[in-house]
Write an enzyme that holds these catalytic residues in place. Structure first.
Site, PDB file in Angstrom:
ATOM      1  N   GLU A 161      -7.042 -11.287   9.605  1.00  0.00           N
ATOM      2  CA  GLU A 161      -6.140 -10.873   8.525  1.00  0.00           C
ATOM      3  C   GLU A 161      -5.470 -12.091   7.903  1.00  0.00           C
ATOM      4  O   GLU A 161      -4.974 -12.968   8.616  1.00  0.00           O
ATOM      5  CB  GLU A 161      -5.083  -9.901   9.067  1.00  0.00           C
ATOM      6  CG  GLU A 161      -5.687  -8.579   9.508  1.00  0.00           C
ATOM      7  CD  GLU A 161      -4.656  -7.557   9.962  1.00  0.00           C
ATOM      8  OE1 GLU A 161      -3.446  -7.735   9.696  1.00  0.00           O
ATOM      9  OE2 GLU A 161      -5.070  -6.550  10.578  1.00  0.00           O
TER      10      GLU A 161
ATOM     11  N   GLU B   8      -7.269  -3.823   1.797  1.00  0.00           N
ATOM     12  CA  GLU B   8      -6.624  -2.581   2.254  1.00  0.00           C
ATOM     13  C   GLU B   8      -5.377  -2.268   1.432  1.00  0.00           C
ATOM     14  O   GLU B   8      -4.581  -3.171   1.094  1.00  0.00           O
ATOM     15  CB  GLU B   8      -6.239  -2.728   3.742  1.00  0.00           C
ATOM     16  CG  GLU B   8      -5.561  -1.467   4.291  1.00  0.00           C
ATOM     17  CD  GLU B   8      -5.513  -1.384   5.806  1.00  0.00           C
ATOM     18  OE1 GLU B   8      -6.040  -2.289   6.492  1.00  0.00           O
ATOM     19  OE2 GLU B   8      -4.929  -0.392   6.288  1.00  0.00           O
TER      20      GLU B   8
HETATM   21  O1  KIV Z   1      -8.720  -2.250  12.766  1.00  0.00           O
HETATM   22  C1  KIV Z   1      -9.289  -1.612  11.872  1.00  0.00           C
HETATM   23  O2  KIV Z   1      -9.822  -0.525  12.070  1.00  0.00           O
HETATM   24  C2  KIV Z   1      -9.303  -2.217  10.538  1.00  0.00           C
HETATM   25  C3  KIV Z   1      -9.633  -1.318   9.398  1.00  0.00           C
HETATM   26  C4  KIV Z   1      -8.400  -0.591   8.997  1.00  0.00           C
HETATM   27  C5  KIV Z   1     -10.238  -2.075   8.272  1.00  0.00           C
HETATM   28  O3  KIV Z   1      -8.992  -3.355  10.385  1.00  0.00           O
END
Ligand code: KIV
Length: 263
Positions: free
Chosen positions: A114, A181
């Site tokens: 991220e 997202e």
């Molecule tokens: O952890 C997860 O499932 C994710 C999705 C929301 C993309 O990062």
């Protein structure tokens, strides 16, 4: 979808064919999803939907590796993406040590982390060391405590510009794809048009090169909180509750196992 999905194939799909991604955390569901989706994400969301925690932050490398190993046993066709846990890629050295461990201990095809501009140096370092990286921008669930909750991103021009810049910085650093997202459609569209690598949206409209959903949301197993972007393709939770009631009542009444199920 018979051959194993490769990075090259995913990159060629941009603008031509939508990329389908779903999460899975075990071998059983992977065997059900494999071949019908391009990518299986072993998401740190498993800390919530599998382990019952209130956010993703406490999941460990060991836990993620354990689940990824299980997924990889049945992912014959789908590409497998490993989600780097919170706190495991805060500097280049740590990120490389942990990502190397992912490649050595599992058959995952890439890692996801991220962050945008602020993570570009780390993405570049991993890429230079033969690790394929997916970025994750917009709403970043690992920032939930820092931000005091989850909220849609890119609501004004300044935020929109920052998200586009994040995407461009990740692409420049060598990221192979980007998850977006929780953004408005105009942001998703602008990001998708600003980079040559595929974008995969979650709560980010149809204007992305692909879509991802958390499997337990998509199939109606997790109904405590249903964000607007989740479409439920099955009322799985209700069906399991009915089935377990039937099983329990047949055992109680002695009607199971009948002769048919007896040696
Ligand atoms: O952890 C997860 O499932 C994710 C999705 C929301 C993309 O990062």
């Amino acid at each position: 979808m018979n051959k194993k999905v490769t990075l090259k194939r995913l990159q060629k799909m941009k603008g031509k064919e939508k990329i389908v991604m779903i999460t899975a955390y075990d071998a059983l569901f992977t065997s059900l999803f494999d071949g019908s989706v391009d990518i299986i994400l072993v998401g740190d969301s498993l800390n919530m939907s599998f382990a019952g925690k209130e956010d993703t932050l406490s999941v460990t490398m060991e836990q993620m590796i354990y689940h990824t190993q299980a997924v990889c046993t049945k992912a014959e066709h789908s590409f497998v993406l490993f989600d780097m846990p919170f706190g495991t890629y805060t500097n280049k050295k740590m990120a490389l040590e942990n990502a190397t461990r992912v490649y050595q201990d599992t058959k995952a095809n890439a890692v996801k982390l991220e962050g945008g501009k602020e993570k570009a140096k780390i993405v570049k370092y991993l890429t230079k060391n033969a690790i394929s990286v997916f970025g994750h921008i917009g709403l970043k669930p690992q920032s939930v405590r820092a931000e005091g909750g989850y909220s849609i991103k890119g609501r004004d021009e300044k935020e929109k510009r920052a998200i586009i810049e994040d995407a461009i910085a990740l692409e420049k650093a060598g990221a192979v794809a980007i998850i977006i997202e929780g953004v408005k459609p105009d942001v998703a569209k602008a990001v998708t048009q600003s980079v040559k690598i595929p974008t995969i949206g979650i709560g980010a409209s149809v204007d992305c090169d692909g879509q991802v959903l958390v499997w337990s949301d998509a199939f109606g197993f997790f109904d405590e909180f249903m964000p607007k972007f989740v479409k439920s393709y099955l009322n799985g939770g209700e069906q399991i509750k009915d089935a377990i009631k039937d099983y329990a009542s047949e055992v109680k009444s002695g009607s199971f196992p009948s002769e048919e199920y007896t040696y």
